[in-house]
Scaffold this motif. Sequence first.
Motif, PDB file in Angstrom:
ATOM      1  N   THR A 289      15.382  11.785  99.230  1.00 60.02           N
ATOM      2  CA  THR A 289      16.411  13.019  99.237  1.00 60.02           C
ATOM      3  C   THR A 289      17.412  12.959  98.083  1.00 60.02           C
ATOM      4  OG1 THR A 289      17.298  14.612 100.734  1.00 60.02           O
ATOM      5  CG2 THR A 289      17.861  12.214 100.941  1.00 60.02           C
ATOM      6  N   ILE A 290      17.982  14.159  98.036  1.00 59.07           N
ATOM      7  CA  ILE A 290      19.236  14.209  97.374  1.00 59.07           C
ATOM      8  C   ILE A 290      20.415  14.375  98.045  1.00 59.07           C
ATOM      9  CG2 ILE A 290      20.540  16.157  95.876  1.00 59.07           C
ATOM     10  CD1 ILE A 290      18.169  14.954  94.274  1.00 59.07           C
ATOM     11  N   ARG A 291      21.278  13.437  97.765  1.00 55.87           N
ATOM     12  CA  ARG A 291      22.438  13.423  98.679  1.00 55.87           C
ATOM     13  C   ARG A 291      23.544  14.336  98.048  1.00 55.87           C
ATOM     14  NH1 ARG A 291      24.684   7.435  99.346  1.00 55.87           N
ATOM     15  NH2 ARG A 291      23.196   7.613 100.937  1.00 55.87           N
ATOM     16  N   GLN A 292      23.881  15.279  99.000  1.00 53.38           N
ATOM     17  CA  GLN A 292      25.242  16.119  98.718  1.00 53.38           C
ATOM     18  C   GLN A 292      26.377  15.433  99.142  1.00 53.38           C
ATOM     19  OE1 GLN A 292      25.061  20.427  98.597  1.00 53.38           O
ATOM     20  NE2 GLN A 292      23.445  20.377 100.042  1.00 53.38           N
ATOM     21  N   PRO A 293      27.373  15.402  98.075  1.00 51.52           N
ATOM     22  CA  PRO A 293      28.515  14.704  98.564  1.00 51.52           C
ATOM     23  C   PRO A 293      29.377  15.276  99.411  1.00 51.52           C
ATOM     24  CG  PRO A 293      28.715  15.388  96.149  1.00 51.52           C
ATOM     25  CD  PRO A 293      27.345  15.790  96.766  1.00 51.52           C
ATOM     26  N   ALA A 294      29.103  15.450 100.577  1.00 54.67           N
ATOM     27  CA  ALA A 294      29.784  16.367 101.706  1.00 54.67           C
ATOM     28  C   ALA A 294      31.426  16.048 101.641  1.00 54.67           C
ATOM     29  CB  ALA A 294      29.280  16.122 103.006  1.00 54.67           C
ATOM     30  N   ASP A 295      31.786  14.890 101.640  1.00 55.22           N
ATOM     31  CA  ASP A 295      33.218  14.659 101.781  1.00 55.22           C
ATOM     32  C   ASP A 295      33.960  14.972 100.472  1.00 55.22           C
ATOM     33  OD1 ASP A 295      33.220  13.503 104.318  1.00 55.22           O
ATOM     34  OD2 ASP A 295      33.094  11.396 103.503  1.00 55.22           O
ATOM     35  N   MET A 296      33.392  14.792  99.328  1.00 59.10           N
ATOM     36  CA  MET A 296      33.882  15.286  98.072  1.00 59.10           C
ATOM     37  C   MET A 296      33.900  16.796  98.079  1.00 59.10           C
ATOM     38  SD  MET A 296      32.750  14.444  94.036  1.00 59.10           S
ATOM     39  CE  MET A 296      32.554  12.343  94.692  1.00 59.10           C
ATOM     40  N   LEU A 297      33.044  17.243  98.359  1.00 62.97           N
ATOM     41  CA  LEU A 297      32.948  18.774  98.382  1.00 62.97           C
ATOM     42  C   LEU A 297      34.037  19.332  99.464  1.00 62.97           C
ATOM     43  CD1 LEU A 297      29.124  19.456  98.634  1.00 62.97           C
ATOM     44  CD2 LEU A 297      30.557  19.927  96.755  1.00 62.97           C
ATOM     45  N   ALA A 298      34.183  18.965 100.562  1.00 61.52           N
ATOM     46  CA  ALA A 298      35.168  19.205 101.501  1.00 61.52           C
ATOM     47  C   ALA A 298      36.641  18.966 101.068  1.00 61.52           C
ATOM     48  CB  ALA A 298      34.900  18.380 102.861  1.00 61.52           C
ATOM     49  N   ARG A 299      36.751  17.977 100.528  1.00 64.12           N
ATOM     50  CA  ARG A 299      38.123  17.547 100.087  1.00 64.12           C
ATOM     51  C   ARG A 299      38.678  18.610  98.875  1.00 64.12           C
ATOM     52  NH1 ARG A 299      40.473  12.966 101.455  1.00 64.12           N
ATOM     53  NH2 ARG A 299      39.196  11.593 102.835  1.00 64.12           N
ATOM     54  N   ARG A 300      37.588  18.976  97.903  1.00 64.55           N
ATOM     55  CA  ARG A 300      37.695  19.736  96.683  1.00 64.55           C
ATOM     56  C   ARG A 300      38.229  21.227  97.423  1.00 64.55           C
ATOM     57  NH1 ARG A 300      40.467  18.835  93.576  1.00 64.55           N
ATOM     58  NH2 ARG A 300      39.910  20.677  92.451  1.00 64.55           N
ATOM     59  N   ALA A 301      37.319  21.742  98.360  1.00 68.65           N
ATOM     60  CA  ALA A 301      37.546  23.023  98.821  1.00 68.65           C
ATOM     61  C   ALA A 301      38.991  23.145  99.665  1.00 68.65           C
ATOM     62  CB  ALA A 301      36.404  23.362  99.843  1.00 68.65           C
ATOM     63  N   VAL A 302      39.401  22.062 100.355  1.00 72.07           N
ATOM     64  CA  VAL A 302      40.457  21.974 100.997  1.00 72.07           C
ATOM     65  C   VAL A 302      41.739  22.103  99.825  1.00 72.07           C
ATOM     66  CG1 VAL A 302      42.224  20.762 102.567  1.00 72.07           C
ATOM     67  CG2 VAL A 302      39.578  21.358 103.115  1.00 72.07           C
ATOM     68  N   SER A 303      41.483  21.304  98.970  1.00 72.94           N
ATOM     69  CA  SER A 303      42.528  21.240  97.629  1.00 72.94           C
ATOM     70  C   SER A 303      42.619  22.197  97.014  1.00 72.94           C
ATOM     71  CB  SER A 303      42.122  20.089  96.923  1.00 72.94           C
ATOM     72  OG  SER A 303      43.116  19.858  95.902  1.00 72.94           O
ATOM     73  N   LEU A 304      41.893  23.010  96.661  1.00 72.63           N
ATOM     74  CA  LEU A 304      41.812  24.443  96.023  1.00 72.63           C
ATOM     75  C   LEU A 304      42.237  25.279  96.827  1.00 72.63           C
ATOM     76  CD1 LEU A 304      38.430  24.404  94.260  1.00 72.63           C
ATOM     77  CD2 LEU A 304      40.616  24.227  93.278  1.00 72.63           C
ATOM     78  N   LEU A 305      42.138  25.341  98.154  1.00 70.89           N
ATOM     79  CA  LEU A 305      42.627  26.408  99.108  1.00 70.89           C
ATOM     80  C   LEU A 305      43.991  26.222  99.306  1.00 70.89           C
ATOM     81  CD1 LEU A 305      41.317  28.530 101.264  1.00 70.89           C
ATOM     82  CD2 LEU A 305      41.578  26.920 102.979  1.00 70.89           C
ATOM     83  N   LEU A 306      44.492  25.056  99.436  1.00 71.53           N
ATOM     84  CA  LEU A 306      46.070  24.669  99.757  1.00 71.53           C
ATOM     85  C   LEU A 306      46.990  24.558  98.316  1.00 71.53           C
ATOM     86  CD1 LEU A 306      45.574  22.289 102.757  1.00 71.53           C
ATOM     87  CD2 LEU A 306      45.771  24.571 102.713  1.00 71.53           C
ATOM     88  N   ALA A 307      46.342  24.524  97.171  1.00 73.55           N
ATOM     89  CA  ALA A 307      46.891  24.601  96.104  1.00 73.55           C
ATOM     90  C   ALA A 307      47.935  25.823  95.813  1.00 73.55           C
ATOM     91  CB  ALA A 307      45.918  24.503  94.876  1.00 73.55           C
TER      92      ALA A 307
END
Length: 342
Positions: A289-307
């Motif tokens: 399969t293809i691994r989607q990097p869930a942890d990395m995606l989550a951290r970037r989304a939260v980081s952009l949201l709180l910036a």
Amino acid sequence: MAKMPTVKDVAEHAGVSVGTVSRVLSGEAAVKPVLREKVNNAISALGYRPNVTARALRTSRTDVIGLVVPDITNPFFAQLAASIERAALECGHSLMLASSHNDSEAEQSHVSAFLDRAVRGIIVVASSDGSGLDLPASVPVISLDRRFGTFPLVSTNHAQAATLIADHLYGLGHRRIAYIAGPTDTEAGRMRKEAFVSRMDGFAKTGEAVDLEIAYGRFDYESGERIARNLLSRPAQDRPTAIAAASDQQAIGALRAARDLKIDVPRKLSVTGFDDISLANLVVPRLTTIRQPADMLARRAVSLLLAEPPGTADETVDGSLIVRGSSGPCPQPKADITGHTN
């Protein structure tokens, strides 16, 4: 009755100023990690609970992030939600979760409810491309995995990842391939399919042509099993030697259909997925399969949201190919005693 600990108590226990505690509680990214850890340890040791209501009255927002996903029973979205919760907690925020059940009206209702609760920001995994609504500029919104309205998107590079699967199957010698696509009303579903088809078309120009068949379904087990059963019920010479699915759920459904029809995977059929949900490494055979990097995606989304100010540009992260036991070389036709193949 024991006295409830205060911000001042937390500051004294951690050996920091009251201002530092306040900045940690408000989720400010500028706080040094060592100080943040001291404050969080003091909060845990003292059992301190912030007065969320009082803070909301002062700041017009709480330390809560709202998250809407299309289907919480989808293992990938469940993994993504867990990763977002961890990332939010590290920034001093809690998570409020809602599932839209792939219904855009329910999705908008959840978003409106989050606004009524004065959330710090909202992350939305959209139910479809058409979803979205006008929101006050004071509340940051980030799209995750699937675009919500016109809000900035954090996602895996679906095109890059789908190309990895195409290269893998072509390299194994497969020339009769079926692709089980996701819903056409999602950007992710379209991008995965279009990139896979484009790669196969490119192979035809430089090497051997691929007999590619496309079938459309939802990103669920039932779609994968139903479509694969139809494909694999044909005579051996007319059925695909490989099935590439746009999600792990579809791929696991295809594995079930192959097992029911007594078609050996991977000796007679290769099956691949997309997402790398936990179950992908538990099914038999284990799923390529293809691994989607869930942890990395989550951290970037939260980081952009709180910036401060919140992020406004799209961000993509490359997926990676995880090769396991469900894919193998294309089966070779057997030769009879006269030397003819069949």
